[in-house]
Design a protein around this motif. Structure first.
Motif, PDB file in Angstrom:
ATOM      1  N   HIS A  57       0.834  -1.200   0.000  1.00 48.32           N
ATOM      2  CA  HIS A  57       0.000   0.000   0.000  1.00 48.32           C
ATOM      3  C   HIS A  57       0.872   1.255   0.000  1.00 48.32           C
ATOM      4  N   THR A  58       1.987   1.210   0.734  1.00 50.18           N
ATOM      5  CA  THR A  58       2.854   2.385   0.836  1.00 50.18           C
ATOM      6  C   THR A  58       3.622   2.645  -0.452  1.00 50.18           C
ATOM      7  N   ASP A  64      -0.038   4.200  -2.424  1.00 48.90           N
ATOM      8  CA  ASP A  64       0.082   5.587  -1.955  1.00 48.90           C
ATOM      9  C   ASP A  64       1.123   6.360  -2.752  1.00 48.90           C
TER      10      ASP A  64
END
Length: 991
Positions: free
Chosen positions: A23-24, A28
């Motif tokens: 996700h990072t 994102d």
């Protein structure tokens, strides 16, 4: 020698990203969606700006200038003329012009007509122009493309391949067209421009950029760089270089001004000095090579406030130097992006305090861009694992002009890395990158044979393809010499805890003087300690060894004669182990170390075997070239010989004396310990997998030694490696005391402090010289963190003085010649060719220059009897000989300098160009003189001769004899007027 380099874990895909990292780093990180006028073209944006500021100055060249209204009117007339010549959507118009107001008018007119402009640099060789014009014709309707040029350039165009329009001669035809606004035929999906870049097959390839992609980039660039200001931008770099697109369009949609600069004949590369000295612009986009040229200028009164740097690796120290040289606040941006992603797709603003790594980061994605680091299966890789960079988003090119197959290879429709289900169009860059544990994306260079020379993308295959067309060249390979490490800091500092020095790349310190490695270690120290075991665990392994023993020996112990392996042997024998000790005689084991070995094996009553190979020198040379040390090659030799020996004698275990610090240099990475699913038991399997790859990698060991045993996985079960110091912890002081009192061991007096091997100093010397730091700095710092050394002991061992004369003797003995290093990061191309006879350098250069631009002409040529090959028949580039004064083919027949001025000048050039000898007819530029060296040469000439040598003198008279004649004339004139003036040489360097 106490160092070893088995494979690092980042060579093996440990696992896919966990959910948090995914996700990072994938979702994102690529949340870059931003609004922009996607339904408009760059012409629409220019027209709107002209309506807002019609009377503002839009472009200037010397004393000539046009307002926005006048520029649009001229562009309207140009578009009208093109329309009358049946130029419109779907057509390509080549622009072969020097920098001028007129070339900007021509480009805007082409875009208004709906056609795409194809910029050709005025210095493009005729053969390359012909290739591009043929490609355009084949990719459209077969007719020669409309080509706009200037009177003085028309003779360089093949008129049979182009519909030539001479802009200055036929301007009356254009001026008769209406200047009123006319509807643009351009569309967002239409092609705005095609830039031809170097091609690996030997043929340039055209990258097609749509108006929508261009608008996405320019809209973002205007917001970031102009930020609402009306800035003056210099137009000085090549129109055929996509870096120039920023300077061409960003000011015209933001109310800024283009200031046009043209280089002097023969000195085009120096035009950036005019830009700085003219002091008429606020912002400049340039390459690191350009920036390095202006570093030594007096910038205290400069108007420049913003620098956009792109095109190649940007060293942090260069950014620091520029920041310090300018007294007022400035902004420096590092912009990354291939031509296929519309100029730039990543950005980082340099921060003097935060950016401590050797290179300025390439940053974060630009608006509407996606950056992914993927493995071969196109899956995101975790931190610490090397992958290839892929780009997505609105900036992607339409593809390659008239190259459908290549477009399909490089522009892929694949599974979206963000969700793993939908489809996404990705461009495969060929650039390698890796996520750090801090979430920073580190750029690691190319995965193929593409290099950057002066910021320009060069496919080595294109040079090779052209060279192979020479009738006397039977085979060839072209490489780029490696740039040296960044300049070391004037004063080295050491971490207050571990003693790691500031010259090691990536080292930073907190307010207490504690390094980033120690700070990170504090966050996973308990997990790291769990990897290590106890002497009881070792005793269990010994029981296993004895149970599996098939002959007289429990194991092989690798014994170097150094302190670590000697202590290990003593303890193993005390634990009841029956070892066979194995030492590699590499030709440079010290006599004191051999005496230690004889005393140990005799006193302990163990058998000993000396391993050897007649190819050790070749292995050392290969290791120095690949890794800037001798240890990699030496220890792979030890592993290979010992494994074969163990198998032949039915011995199932090999025990090594790796220190705990060396585990963290070669086998363990902090990313492993930071994972939520960390499991120390899995590391052994991962190390085994990495070992398989390590032993199957092509190098001198695989060429000269028997490595067939490693092609079968069973050997890794049949012969197991055990690291003694994984089970045994002992401080250095205690180890030395034990060896002195219990084993009769003494530190060798004829080598460095921590080694048993004379040649190891060669590795230390080369590593420090080429990479800027001691190659033991990292493992020693880990030894301190893990309690095996004190900080002072580590620093003391690293600060041994090197016996350079002896090092030089050993280098000559093994046949290693130090390479000619590139200066200040400017790559030099070296061409190796196989031919039945010598071909003159002049002939080779002339042959290449028919189709290749100057940046692609090799600096050096080396003739070989044959090219070195890997076992699978490919050219082994790492085994090519270093370019030296002994093998580089002289550019001219050598005629020694005759006059004192010629001799002094030749000696000065030898020092600057790193060449052993220079004749009176040798050319400064043919010997590798680039723009930075020109600056240094002129400064040195003024200091040496005391006369006012100018840049143009060197460009106009680039041979020793020619420039010496100029200098002698200046000296005579200075003598003649000496009584009447005391004026010394001017400080400013003029063009």
């Amino acid at each position: 020698m106490n160092r070893i380099l088995p494979p690092a874990l980042d060579s093996v895909a440990l696992s896919v990203l966990d959910d948090r990292d995914h996700h990072t780093l994938v979702v994102d990180y690529n949340a870059t969606e931003a609004p922009y006028p996607s339904s408009e073209t760059v012409i629409d944006l220019f027209r709107a700006q002209a309506a807002r500021t019609p009377d503002a100055e839009a472009i200037r060249y010397g004393t000539d200038a046009l307002t926005y209204r006048q520029l649009e009117q001229r562009a309207n007339q140009m578009a009208g003329h093109l329309a009358s010549s049946d130029v419109g959507p779907g057509r390509c118009v080549a622009v072969f012009m020097e920098h001028s107001i007129e070339v900007v008018v021509a480009i805007l007119g082409i875009l208004k007509s709906g056609a795409a402009y194809v910029p050709l640099d005025a210095a493009t060789p005729k053969g390359r122009i012909a290739t591009i014009l043929k490609d355009i014709a084949e990719g459209t309707d077969g007719t020669p493309p409309f080509t706009i040029t200037q009177s003085h350039l028309q003779s360089d165009l093949p008129h049979e391949l182009a519909d030539v329009f001479i802009l200055d001669a036929d301007f009356r035809t254009i001026s008769q067209q209406p200047s009123t606004d006319r509807p643009s035929s351009a569309t967002p999906d239409g092609t705005a421009y095609i830039i031809f870049t170097s091609g690996s097959t030997g043929v340039p390839k055209g990258v097609m950029i749509s108006h929508r992609s261009l608008v996405n980039y320019i809209w973002w660039a205007a917001g970031v760089y102009s930020a609402g200001e009306s800035l003056a931008w210099p137009l000085f770099s090549s129109l055929a270089f996509d870096l120039t697109v920023t300077t061409l369009f960003t000011p015209l949609i933001s109310g800024g001004r283009i200031v046009v600069y043209r280089g002097d004949p023969g000195a085009q590369s120096m035009v950036v000095l005019k830009v700085v000295d003219d002091n008429a612009v606020d912002i400049v986009k340039l390459t690191p090579a350009h920036l390095a040229m202006i570093r030594d200028r007096d910038l205290r009164a400069t108007r420049l406030r913003k620098f956009i740097v792109g095109g190649e690796d940007f060293k942090t120290e260069l950014a620091r130097d520029i920041t310090r040289a300018i007294p007022h606040p400035i902004e420096i941006y590092n912009e990354y992006g291939p031509t296929e992603a519309t100029v730039g797709c990543m950005i980082h603003r340099f921060d003097m305090d935060r950016d401590q790594h050797p290179s300025v980061p390439i940053g974060v994605p630009a608006a509407n861009a996606g950056i992914y680091v993927l493995n071969e299966a196109h899956q995101p890789v975790p931190p610490g694992v090397i992958g290839e960079m892929f780009i997505a988003g609105d900036g992607l090119a339409k593809g390659y002009f008239n190259r459908l197959e290549l477009t399909g290879e490089r522009f892929l429709m694949t599974t979206d890395p963000r969700d793993g289900t939908s489809k996404l169009r990705l461009y495969r860059t060929g650039d390698l990158a890796r996520w750090s544990s801090e979430g920073r994306l580190d750029f690691l260079g190319r995965a193929d044979h593409q290099v950057k020379v002066g910021g320009a993308r060069v496919e080595l295959g294109e040079i090779e393809a052209r060279l192979m067309k020479h009738p006397l060249v039977h085979d060839c390979a072209v490489v780029a010499t490696a740039a040296p490490a960044a300049k070391a800091a004037t004063q080295v500092r050491y971490c207050e805890r571990c003693g790691v020095s500031s010259d090691m790349p990536g080292t930073t310190y907190d307010a207490n003087g504690v390094c980033n490695l120690c700070q990170a270690f504090d966050t996973y120290v308990e997990k790291a300690q769990a990897y290590f075991k106890t002497p009881d665990d070792l005793q269990s392994l010994i029981v296993e060894m004895k149970a599996n023993r098939k002959g007289p020996y429990d194991c092989i112990v690798l014994l170097s004669g150094g302190k670590d392996s000697s202590f290990m042997l003593c303890k193993l024998v005390a634990m009841g182990v029956k070892p066979l000790t194995f030492t590699l005689d590499n030709g440079f084991i010290s006599e004191d170390a051999k005496a230690n070995i004889r005393r140990l094996v005799s006193g302990l009553g163990v058998d000993h075997h000396w391993g050897s190979t007649p190819h050790m020198n070749e292995i050392f040379v290969d290791s120095l070239k690949r890794f800037a040390n001798v240890c990699n090659g030496c220890f792979k030799t030890i592993y290979t010989l010992a494994t074969n020996f163990a198998r032949e004698n039915g011995i199932g275990y090999i025990v090594t004396g790796l220190s705990r610090g060396q585990f963290f240099e070669t086998r363990l990475t902090e990313e492993v310990f930071k994972r939520d699913d960390y499991d120390p038991s899995r590391l052994d399997a991962l190390v085994t997998e990495a070992r398989k790859e390590y032993h199957r990698r092509e190098d001198a060991v695989s060429r000269y030694l028997d490595v067939d045993v490693f092609r079968n996985d069973s050997i890794f079960e049949e012969v197991k490696f055990i690291d003694f110091y994984r089970y045994w912890s002992v401080p250095l002081e205690d180890m030395l005391e034990f060896l002195k009192t219990q084993a009769g061991w003494s530190r060798p007096s004829d080598t460095g402090r921590s080694t048993n091997c004379l040649i190891n100093d060669v590795g230390i010397y080369i590593h420090k010289k080429q990479r800027g730091y001691h190659n033991y700095a990292l493992p020693y710092s880990w030894d301190v963190r893990l309690g095996q050394k004190t900080r002072d002991e580590a620093i003391d061992e690293l600060n041994d003085e090197l016996d350079v004369p002896r090092i030089k003797e050993i280098m000559a003995q093994i046949g290693y010649v130090e390479p000619i290093a590139a200066e200040d990061g400017i790559a030099r191309l070296v061409a190796y060719y196989v031919s039945p006879q010598n071909v003159s350098v002049a002939d080779l250069r002339a042959h290449l220059a028919e189709e290749l631009p100057d940046a692609m002409i090799p600096t050096h040529f080396v003739r070989l009897e044959r090219l070195p090959l890997t076992t699978n028949g490919k050219v082994d580039r790492a085994a090519l000989p270093e370019p030296t004064g002994d093998n580089i083919q002289p550019a001219e027949e050598f005629i020694a300098p005759s006059s004192e001025t010629e001799k002094t000048l030749a000696a000065l050039w030898c020092d600057l160009l790193k060449v052993d000898s220079i004749g009176r007819n040798d050319n400064f530029f043919s010997l590798g003189g680039h723009s930075l060296l020109v600056m240094r040469a002129v400064s040195r000439l003024r200091e040496t001769f005391g006369v006012d040598v100018q840049l143009r003198n060197l460009f106009e008279r680039p041979t020793v004899a020619g420039l010496a004649e100029v200098i002698d004339g200046m000296l005579w004139m200075a003598e003649a007027r000496a009584p009447s003036t005391s004026e010394g040489p001017r400080e400013e360097i003029e063009i």
